[in-house]
Design a protein around this motif. Structure first.
Motif, short mmCIF file in Angstrom:
data_model
loop_
_atom_site.label_atom_id
_atom_site.label_comp_id
_atom_site.label_asym_id
_atom_site.label_seq_id
_atom_site.Cartn_x
_atom_site.Cartn_y
_atom_site.Cartn_z
N ILE B 59 0.82 -1.22 0.00
CA ILE B 59 0.00 0.00 0.00
C ILE B 59 0.86 1.28 0.00
O ILE B 59 0.71 2.13 -0.89
N PRO B 60 1.79 1.42 0.94
CA PRO B 60 2.66 2.60 0.88
C PRO B 60 3.39 2.71 -0.45
O PRO B 60 3.58 3.82 -0.97
N ALA B 61 3.78 1.56 -1.02
CA ALA B 61 4.49 1.60 -2.30
C ALA B 61 3.60 2.17 -3.40
O ALA B 61 4.05 2.96 -4.23
N ILE B 62 2.32 1.80 -3.37
CA ILE B 62 1.40 2.33 -4.38
C ILE B 62 1.10 3.80 -4.11
O ILE B 62 1.02 4.62 -5.01
N MET B 63 0.97 4.17 -2.82
CA MET B 63 0.64 5.55 -2.44
C MET B 63 1.77 6.51 -2.80
O MET B 63 1.55 7.67 -3.07
N GLU B 64 2.98 6.00 -2.79
CA GLU B 64 4.14 6.89 -2.86
C GLU B 64 4.23 7.73 -4.14
O GLU B 64 4.52 8.91 -4.01
N PRO B 65 4.01 7.42 -5.36
CA PRO B 65 3.77 6.07 -5.88
C PRO B 65 5.08 5.50 -6.43
O PRO B 65 5.80 6.17 -7.15
N ASP B 66 5.32 4.26 -6.05
CA ASP B 66 6.52 3.59 -6.51
C ASP B 66 6.08 2.22 -7.03
O ASP B 66 6.13 1.23 -6.32
#
Lengths: 63, 306
Positions: B59-66
């Motif tokens: 989730i954080p990876a998508i939010m970052e977005p990375d």
């Protein structure tokens, strides 16, 4: 799955020598009591099952 | 980015905790499938922990977005397939020195279960961290509980008791043939053994509820698993030099009913019935020929018309 494999006849304990052929070790017993005793010993020694052919012969089979 | 870390920390932590808890719960409810080696427990818990981290950081990876970071999930899948191999290899090598064997089908089922559990753990971690990100800690908590319950439900599977009736059966001898009711099990040549089996043996009969159940019981691997479970729960008098005491399950070729014979240490019929009923239905044995009915009918008509 040892119980699903084809067995191998390791020995025959018989009351009538004329009933069995060659190729497998045959033990002749004088009476039924001796036959049961010999088969019992062989079963323990060979870790094999004893099956009764009900014609005077017991066979020892490794499954 | 540094000011974002506390926020994501909560998201990731929520996912990791939920995932790890799922793994612990799944490890506990399936005691029958697990030999219970402390090192095995540790290994599986740790792998579950890694799986939940992978799920949680998505989730954080998508939010970052990375988005590149999210592709490591594919790597994780590869990793978990390896778990199946490890588990299979361990059980297979132990199988050789087992007196009553699990059978290859059962081992395969267990190995697959272990793999699937890690996916569930990853999924739980993922949805929990998603809820934490979108709805805060309260939502994360609610979703986590739901996900844990759901994965428990998914992993519980079918048991033999739900597809067939298990009734006590009588052991007798027809000449040298050991019979469980009308089903011939094996030929016992030694009279002492026959007497001992008559006195101390136990037997049950499995009556399939329908055609699907009949075809499941037809599977040798399934019957092996039933005999294995029964001898784990009740103990078995079998030893290397007493092959007569091997628990055996044979079917009546006409009715599809299966007779199970066992030489238990604990001679308790109720326990035996419970053990048989609790045996999981193996994925590889499960089949539903009755459901194929409609397509078979269509095929038949096609054959007729040509």
């Amino acid at each position: 799955m040892s119980d699903e494999q084809v067995g191998t006849i390791l020995a025959i304990v018989t009351l009538q020598m004329s009933m069995v052929g060659e190729g497998t070790p045959v033990f002749l017993a004088r009476n039924e009591e001796e036959q049961q005793k010999v088969a019992g010993y062989l079963s323990k020694i060979l870790d094999a099952n004893v099956h009764d052919l009900e014609n005077g012969s017991l066979i020892l089979v490794k499954h | 980015m540094s000011n974002l870390i506390p926020e994501y920390l909560l998201v990731i932590l929520a996912g990791v905790v939920a995932g790890t808890v799922t793994r612990v719960i799944l490890l506990r409810i399936d005691y029958r499938q697990y030999p219970g080696y402390p090192h095995g427990y540790l290994g599986h818990l740790f792998l579950g922990f890694i799986a939940s981290i992978l799920g949680a950081v998505a989730i954080p990876a998508i939010m970052e977005p990375d988005f590149a970071a999210a592709t490591f999930l594919a790597l994780a899948a590869q990793q978990f397939r390896e778990i199946r191999n490890i588990e299979r290899r361990t059980l297979e090598s132990l199988e050789r020195s087992e007196l009553v064997r699990r059978g290859l089908d059962y081992i395969e089922g267990i190995a697959r279960t272990f793999e699937a559990r890690n996916y569930l753990v990853m999924g739980t971690a993922f949805v929990t961290s998603l809820a934490a990100q979108l709805g805060g800690p309260a939502a994360a908590f609610a979703v986590a509980i739901l996900a844990v319950l759901l994965s428990r439900y998914f992993m519980s599977g079918q048991v033999v008791g739900s597809i067939c009736a298990v009734v006590p059966a009588r052991i007798s001898f027809k000449g040298a043939i050991l019979m469980v009711d009308e089903i011939g099990i094996m030929n016992v040549g030694l009279k002492v053994m026959r007497d001992k089996i008559l006195q101390e043996g136990l037997a049950v009969k499995l009556i399939p509820r329908d055609g699907n159940a009949r075809s499941t019981l037809h599977d040798i691997g399934q019957r092996n698993a039933i005999a294995f479970t029964a001898s784990v729960i009740l103990g078995s008098k079998k030893d290397v030099d007493i092959p007569e005491f091997t628990p055996l399950a044979r079917k009546n070729p006409d009715t599809g009913e299966v007779g199970l014979y066992i030489m238990p240490v604990e001679r308790d019929m109720e326990q035996l019935i419970a053990a048989v009923k609790l045996t999981p239905v193996l994925e590889s044995a499960r089949s539903k020929p009755l459901k194929a009915g409609s397509s078979i009918k269509a095929a038949k008509e096609q054959v007729k018309s040509t």
